[in-house]
Design an enzyme around this catalytic site. Structure first.
Site, PDB file in Angstrom:
ATOM      1  N   SER A  45       0.834  -1.193   0.000  1.00 51.20           N
ATOM      2  CA  SER A  45       0.000   0.000   0.000  1.00 51.20           C
ATOM      3  C   SER A  45       0.868   1.241   0.000  1.00 51.20           C
ATOM      4  O   SER A  45       0.384   2.342  -0.161  1.00 51.20           O
ATOM      5  CB  SER A  45      -0.926   0.004   1.201  1.00 51.20           C
ATOM      6  N   GLY A  92       9.791   4.776   0.897  1.00 49.44           N
ATOM      7  CA  GLY A  92       9.926   6.182   1.281  1.00 49.44           C
ATOM      8  C   GLY A  92       8.798   6.649   2.189  1.00 49.44           C
ATOM      9  O   GLY A  92       9.011   7.475   3.083  1.00 49.44           O
ATOM     10  N   TYR A 103      20.065  -1.786 -25.161  1.00 50.25           N
ATOM     11  CA  TYR A 103      19.397  -1.458 -23.894  1.00 50.25           C
ATOM     12  C   TYR A 103      18.753  -2.707 -23.293  1.00 50.25           C
ATOM     13  O   TYR A 103      18.125  -3.501 -23.982  1.00 50.25           O
ATOM     14  CB  TYR A 103      18.320  -0.400 -24.142  1.00 50.25           C
TER      15      TYR A 103
HETATM   16  N1  LIG Z   1      11.466  -2.814  -3.530  1.00 46.76           N
HETATM   17  C1  LIG Z   1      12.611  -3.445  -3.609  1.00 46.76           C
HETATM   18  O1  LIG Z   1      12.661  -4.676  -3.608  1.00 46.76           O
HETATM   19  C2  LIG Z   1      13.884  -2.650  -3.671  1.00 46.76           C
HETATM   20  C3  LIG Z   1      15.089  -3.360  -3.623  1.00 46.76           C
HETATM   21  C4  LIG Z   1      16.280  -2.653  -3.686  1.00 46.76           C
HETATM   22  C5  LIG Z   1      16.255  -1.277  -3.801  1.00 46.76           C
HETATM   23  N2  LIG Z   1      15.069  -0.586  -3.857  1.00 46.76           N
HETATM   24  C6  LIG Z   1      15.127   0.865  -3.984  1.00 46.76           C
HETATM   25  O2  LIG Z   1      14.281   1.463  -3.020  1.00 46.76           O
HETATM   26  C7  LIG Z   1      13.860   2.755  -3.475  1.00 46.76           C
HETATM   27  C8  LIG Z   1      12.371   2.894  -3.217  1.00 46.76           C
HETATM   28  O3  LIG Z   1      11.700   1.971  -4.030  1.00 46.76           O
HETATM   29  P1  LIG Z   1      10.337   1.283  -3.628  1.00 46.76           P
HETATM   30  O4  LIG Z   1      10.580  -0.170  -3.644  1.00 46.76           O
HETATM   31  O5  LIG Z   1       9.743   1.921  -2.434  1.00 46.76           O
HETATM   32  O6  LIG Z   1       9.491   1.578  -4.961  1.00 46.76           O
HETATM   33  P2  LIG Z   1       8.159   2.356  -5.209  1.00 46.76           P
HETATM   34  O7  LIG Z   1       7.109   1.895  -4.258  1.00 46.76           O
HETATM   35  O8  LIG Z   1       7.898   2.260  -6.669  1.00 46.76           O
HETATM   36  O9  LIG Z   1       8.557   3.832  -4.815  1.00 46.76           O
HETATM   37  C9  LIG Z   1       9.422   4.605  -5.616  1.00 46.76           C
HETATM   38  C10 LIG Z   1       8.987   6.032  -5.493  1.00 46.76           C
HETATM   39  O10 LIG Z   1       9.781   6.863  -6.360  1.00 46.76           O
HETATM   40  C11 LIG Z   1       8.912   7.826  -6.917  1.00 46.76           C
HETATM   41  N3  LIG Z   1       9.380   8.326  -8.196  1.00 46.76           N
HETATM   42  C12 LIG Z   1       9.544   7.632  -9.350  1.00 46.76           C
HETATM   43  N4  LIG Z   1       9.934   8.443 -10.330  1.00 46.76           N
HETATM   44  C13 LIG Z   1      10.009   9.692  -9.811  1.00 46.76           C
HETATM   45  C14 LIG Z   1      10.344  10.958 -10.340  1.00 46.76           C
HETATM   46  N5  LIG Z   1      10.667  11.130 -11.617  1.00 46.76           N
HETATM   47  N6  LIG Z   1      10.319  12.021  -9.507  1.00 46.76           N
HETATM   48  C15 LIG Z   1       9.969  11.887  -8.210  1.00 46.76           C
HETATM   49  N7  LIG Z   1       9.632  10.705  -7.651  1.00 46.76           N
HETATM   50  C16 LIG Z   1       9.652   9.628  -8.453  1.00 46.76           C
HETATM   51  C17 LIG Z   1       7.614   7.102  -7.130  1.00 46.76           C
HETATM   52  O11 LIG Z   1       6.582   8.053  -7.200  1.00 46.76           O
HETATM   53  P3  LIG Z   1       5.167   7.718  -7.906  1.00 46.76           P
HETATM   54  O12 LIG Z   1       4.327   7.154  -6.818  1.00 46.76           O
HETATM   55  O13 LIG Z   1       4.702   9.064  -8.368  1.00 46.76           O
HETATM   56  O14 LIG Z   1       5.430   6.745  -9.009  1.00 46.76           O
HETATM   57  C18 LIG Z   1       7.544   6.200  -5.925  1.00 46.76           C
HETATM   58  O15 LIG Z   1       6.877   6.804  -4.875  1.00 46.76           O
HETATM   59  C19 LIG Z   1      14.258   2.823  -4.948  1.00 46.76           C
HETATM   60  O16 LIG Z   1      15.423   3.640  -5.065  1.00 46.76           O
HETATM   61  C20 LIG Z   1      14.582   1.389  -5.310  1.00 46.76           C
HETATM   62  O17 LIG Z   1      15.563   1.302  -6.332  1.00 46.76           O
HETATM   63  C21 LIG Z   1      13.887  -1.261  -3.794  1.00 46.76           C
END
Ligand SMILES: NC(=O)c1ccc[n+]([C@@H]2O[C@H](COP(=O)([O-])OP(=O)(O)OC[C@H]3O[C@@H](n4cnc5c(N)ncnc54)[C@H](OP(=O)(O)O)[C@@H]3O)[C@@H](O)[C@H]2O)c1
Ligand SMILES: *[C@@H]1O[C@H](CO)[C@@H](O)[C@H](O)[C@H]1NC(C)=O
Ligand SMILES: *[C@@H]1O[C@H](CO)[C@@H](O)[C@H](O)[C@H]1NC(C)=O
Ligand SMILES: *[C@@H]1O[C@H](CO)[C@@H](O)[C@H](O)[C@H]1NC(C)=O
Length: 292
Positions: free
Chosen positions: A18, A22, A172
């Site tokens: 949900s 962050g 890519y």
């Molecule tokens: N989940 C994992 O398993 C995992 C593992 C290793 C590392 N990470 C790292 O953890 C961090 C958080 O990821 P998460 O898993 O919490 O993913 P998430 O739920 O997709 O959250 C990522 C957030 O970044 C925001 N975002 C994306 N593009 C953006 C932009 N151009 N400007 C401003 N905000 C933007 C998104 O906003 P919107 O809601 O508007 O899209 C979203 O709230 C990331 O850096 C990811 O690489 C995650």
């Protein structure tokens, strides 16, 4: 009161989650009495997160500001507004990120994952750095910068960063591009850590892996999304566990003076050689300066 800026926010519940890492990080820091400013690209989603936090923690100090990390203009406008607001800045958490999207260029012509996950946060950090140094100096409280990277840095293109082909569609691969951007987060943290140490600034820079978490980040990959939604709830960490290492690096007294390190499960972890290579870090720094 410490002031922390986090870029984040999750607009759509997805893959059983949900909210993203962050959102949870913001909630925990607010609970610890930190004034949290969330930088979000979707203001209505950001305000909904703010209201959700306030409904559970009425004393929380949370603000929302607009920020699109994939856009040079948006990052510069945000930084100009922030810097003129007269606020201190103790903690900067570069959390936002995208993963696994088909090839696309940002409005500035940079491959979208690299632009969003690395170049935007790099530019933002550069533009907020004087504010962080000044706050640390004035308050005699160490400043902390945290890059939320990933163990996916191990799965990148041959040679680590495609220095002369960042924006090339040919060759890519969305998995490798995600890994490349997360490698860049680590190299950025390590390089900036060295620079700040040399300058004698009381600001540390670390990077981390939050662990594999059920969030939105996998939504663009049908394969990963399938695994995450079916098996994820049994084998992956939850969002609370996912935010733990970030909160530890941001606030814990044990981390005082620790800089240029990579954390996994709230412990310092070894990096593979390509991520610990200062020459690669310097080369990336040059590329960053050219791109901003
Ligand atoms: N989940 C994992 O398993 C995992 C593992 C290793 C590392 N990470 C790292 O953890 C961090 C958080 O990821 P998460 O898993 O919490 O993913 P998430 O739920 O997709 O959250 C990522 C957030 O970044 C925001 N975002 C994306 N593009 C953006 C932009 N151009 N400007 C401003 N905000 C933007 C998104 O906003 P919107 O809601 O508007 O899209 C979203 O709230 C990331 O850096 C990811 O690489 C995650
Ligand atoms: C922004 O967030 C709102 C509220 O969560 C959501 O309804 C809307 O679809 C989001 N807009 C975009 C462009 O993602
Ligand atoms: C940095 O700040 C801490 C307090 O957070 C202080 O104890 C330390 O002496 C400062 N270090 C420098 C080099 O100013
Ligand atoms: C970013 O914006 C600045 C200031 O408006 C401009 O000078 C610079 O050329 C822009 N860079 C890119 C890559 O668009």
């Amino acid at each position: 009161m410490l002031l922390c800026f986090i870029n984040l926010v999750c607009s759509h519940p997805y893959a059983g989650a949900s909210s993203g890492i962050g959102v949870e990080t913001s909630r925990v820091l607010a609970l610890r009495g930190v004034h949290v400013i969330m930088g979000v690209r979707n203001m209505s989603a950001g305000n909904a997160v703010k209201e959700a936090i306030l409904s559970k923690i009425p004393t929380a100090k949370v603000d929302v500001m607009e920020l699109d990390l994939s856009s040079n203009a948006s990052v510069r406008k945000f930084a100009a507004d922030f810097n003129s607001a007269g606020l201190p800045l103790n903690i900067l958490i570069n959390n936002a990120g995208i993963g696994f999207v088909p090839f696309e260029l940002s409005q500035d012509g940079i491959e979208l994952i690299f632009a969003t996950n690395h170049i935007g946060p790099f530019l933002l950090t550069e533009l907020l750095l004087d504010k962080m140094k000044a706050t640390a100096h004035k308050s005699n409280i160490e400043g902390r910068i945290i890059n939320v990277a990933s163990d996916s840095y191990k799965y990148t293109y041959r040679g680590g960063i495609r220095f002369d082909k960042i924006n090339d569609k040919s060759g890519y691969n969305s998995f490798y591009s995600y890994g490349q951007s997360k490698l860049a987060n680590i190299l950025h943290a390590n390089q900036l850590s060295s620079i700040l140490k040399e300058q004698g600034a009381n600001v540390t820079v670390n990077s981390l892996h939050p662990g594999p978490i059920v969030t939105n980040i996998h939504r663009h990959s049908p394969i990963l999304n399938g695994i995450v939604t079916t098996l994820g709830k049994y084998v992956l960490k939850n969002v609370q566990q996912g935010a733990a290492t970030t909160c530890y690096a941001a606030l814990h007294p044990q981390v005082q003076g620790v800089t240029g390190k990579y954390f996994v499960d709230s412990n310092v972890a070894e990096l593979k050689s390509h991520a610990a290579d200062p020459e690669m870090g310097k080369k990336l720094w040059e590329l960053n300066l050219n791109m901003i």
